[in-house]
Design an enzyme around this catalytic site. Sequence first.
Site, mmCIF file in Angstrom:
data_model
loop_
_atom_site.group_PDB
_atom_site.id
_atom_site.type_symbol
_atom_site.label_atom_id
_atom_site.label_comp_id
_atom_site.label_asym_id
_atom_site.label_seq_id
_atom_site.Cartn_x
_atom_site.Cartn_y
_atom_site.Cartn_z
ATOM 1 N N GLN A 219 0.838 -1.213 0.000
ATOM 2 C CA GLN A 219 0.000 0.000 0.000
ATOM 3 C C GLN A 219 0.868 1.256 0.000
ATOM 4 O O GLN A 219 2.081 1.174 0.177
ATOM 5 C CB GLN A 219 -0.877 -0.010 1.256
ATOM 6 C CG GLN A 219 -0.074 -0.187 2.530
ATOM 7 C CD GLN A 219 -0.822 -0.895 3.656
ATOM 8 O OE1 GLN A 219 -2.000 -1.217 3.530
ATOM 9 N NE2 GLN A 219 -0.146 -1.125 4.766
ATOM 10 N N ASP B 162 0.978 1.732 13.867
ATOM 11 C CA ASP B 162 1.362 3.044 14.418
ATOM 12 C C ASP B 162 1.698 2.952 15.909
ATOM 13 O O ASP B 162 2.323 3.854 16.462
ATOM 14 C CB ASP B 162 0.256 4.079 14.184
ATOM 15 C CG ASP B 162 -1.082 3.614 14.728
ATOM 16 O OD1 ASP B 162 -1.231 3.531 15.948
ATOM 17 O OD2 ASP B 162 -1.973 3.308 13.911
ATOM 18 N N ASP C 279 1.977 -11.341 8.220
ATOM 19 C CA ASP C 279 0.570 -11.315 7.850
ATOM 20 C C ASP C 279 -0.269 -11.818 9.040
ATOM 21 O O ASP C 279 -0.119 -12.966 9.473
ATOM 22 C CB ASP C 279 0.399 -12.238 6.631
ATOM 23 C CG ASP C 279 -1.033 -12.277 6.134
ATOM 24 O OD1 ASP C 279 -1.941 -11.839 6.875
ATOM 25 O OD2 ASP C 279 -1.238 -12.748 5.006
ATOM 26 N N GLY C 280 -1.149 -10.965 9.550
ATOM 27 C CA GLY C 280 -1.953 -11.309 10.714
ATOM 28 C C GLY C 280 -2.865 -12.506 10.475
ATOM 29 O O GLY C 280 -3.185 -13.258 11.395
ATOM 30 N N ASP D 222 -6.834 -4.066 15.107
ATOM 31 C CA ASP D 222 -6.716 -2.630 14.804
ATOM 32 C C ASP D 222 -6.386 -2.492 13.319
ATOM 33 O O ASP D 222 -5.304 -2.076 12.945
ATOM 34 C CB ASP D 222 -5.617 -2.033 15.690
ATOM 35 C CG ASP D 222 -5.516 -0.535 15.531
ATOM 36 O OD1 ASP D 222 -6.356 0.060 14.834
ATOM 37 O OD2 ASP D 222 -4.571 0.047 16.096
ATOM 38 N N SER D 223 -7.360 -2.852 12.488
ATOM 39 C CA SER D 223 -7.088 -2.977 11.054
ATOM 40 C C SER D 223 -7.370 -1.672 10.319
ATOM 41 O O SER D 223 -8.004 -0.756 10.843
ATOM 42 C CB SER D 223 -7.981 -4.071 10.471
ATOM 43 O OG SER D 223 -9.324 -3.640 10.458
ATOM 44 N N THR D 224 -6.933 -1.649 9.074
ATOM 45 C CA THR D 224 -7.388 -0.606 8.154
ATOM 46 C C THR D 224 -8.803 -0.982 7.717
ATOM 47 O O THR D 224 -9.402 -1.913 8.238
ATOM 48 C CB THR D 224 -6.439 -0.516 6.942
ATOM 49 O OG1 THR D 224 -6.315 -1.824 6.377
ATOM 50 C CG2 THR D 224 -5.060 -0.042 7.334
ATOM 51 N N PRO E 70 -5.157 -5.418 1.899
ATOM 52 C CA PRO E 70 -4.659 -6.513 2.736
ATOM 53 C C PRO E 70 -5.504 -6.772 3.973
ATOM 54 O O PRO E 70 -5.409 -7.839 4.578
ATOM 55 C CB PRO E 70 -3.239 -6.054 3.132
ATOM 56 C CG PRO E 70 -3.119 -4.632 2.758
ATOM 57 C CD PRO E 70 -4.186 -4.322 1.753
HETATM 58 N N1 SPD Z 1 -11.013 4.589 8.118
HETATM 59 C C1 SPD Z 1 -9.951 4.370 9.019
HETATM 60 C C2 SPD Z 1 -10.068 3.157 9.869
HETATM 61 C C3 SPD Z 1 -8.789 2.928 10.568
HETATM 62 C C4 SPD Z 1 -8.848 2.086 11.746
HETATM 63 N N2 SPD Z 1 -7.540 1.742 12.253
HETATM 64 C C5 SPD Z 1 -6.669 2.804 12.448
HETATM 65 C C6 SPD Z 1 -5.362 2.420 13.033
HETATM 66 C C7 SPD Z 1 -5.042 3.254 14.214
HETATM 67 N N3 SPD Z 1 -4.147 2.600 15.092
#
Ligand code: SPD
Length: 280
Positions: A32, A87, A138-139, A156-158, A163
């Site tokens: 990414q 992060d 990879d989780g 704590d995902s995107t 991915p």
């Molecule tokens: N749309 C954003 C969602 C992000 C959620 N995870 C953020 C990671 C912060 N540690």
Amino acid sequence: MSELWVEEVQDGTYGMKWRAKELLFRGKSEFQSVEVYDTVSHGRMLLIDGLLMTSERDEFVYHEMIAHVPLFLCPKPRRVLVIGGGDGGTVREALKHPEVAHVDLVEIDGMVVEAARRFLPSTSCGLSDPRVSVRIEDGVKFMAAAGEPYDVILIDSTDPIGPAAPLFGPEFYGNVRKRLTDGGLVVAQGECPFYRLDVQKALAQVVKGVFGRADLYNYHNLTYPGGLWSFVVAGKAPRDLSAPDAKRVAALQPKLRYYNLETHKAAFALPEFMKRGLND
Ligand code: SPD
């Protein structure tokens, strides 16, 4: 004043923007794009594939609410696993609990961790704690492997694209269940109810299918699109989710800025449109 703006556009139809002082980092990993901006009003911001992940101004809210709700509900949270969260903000919050002896952070993208260590020191500071193992893996695969169980697992995902998509599926949650202690809890970030109720409903159904029950809770959100943001919580054993350990909360309260006994309890009061949408 600079004419550089950080923009997050969703669905091609709406968005938010913040005036930036400068672009501090831009990289493209094998997974990414990763960017860090310094903004005039919200401090430094980390974006992945153009979507805001964290801002110095309000990161404490998300990170406190993903971590402390399950940690104060779990009687002796010794081992914690964070999937994603490169992060470091979720790890930092977990480490505030003196009961926590070990935290594994499993982040697929080393570039996110490097960028956070370099440009977001107040968020990533916990990553150097001796109780923490940072694993660039990879989780999904990590979770499928056998290993010691965890008392608290934090996803704590995107967002559920790229991915992170498998982190919202049934196979992944089946493996989460196997890696949880009997009294353990899993919490996953659950998107915005105003814009992503369909995603929330699908995730809640997956989690319910695996654990027999899935509960959502919300916090008041500043920088992700929409005024509320949700988490999904589940565990193997039935639990009164409105009863965090008040003694432990009082002891940690001076270190917390959003979480308290009241915000914990209130977080589980869902607006009517959510209840209906989730049960439709
Ligand atoms: N749309 C954003 C969602 C992000 C959620 N995870 C953020 C990671 C912060 N540690």
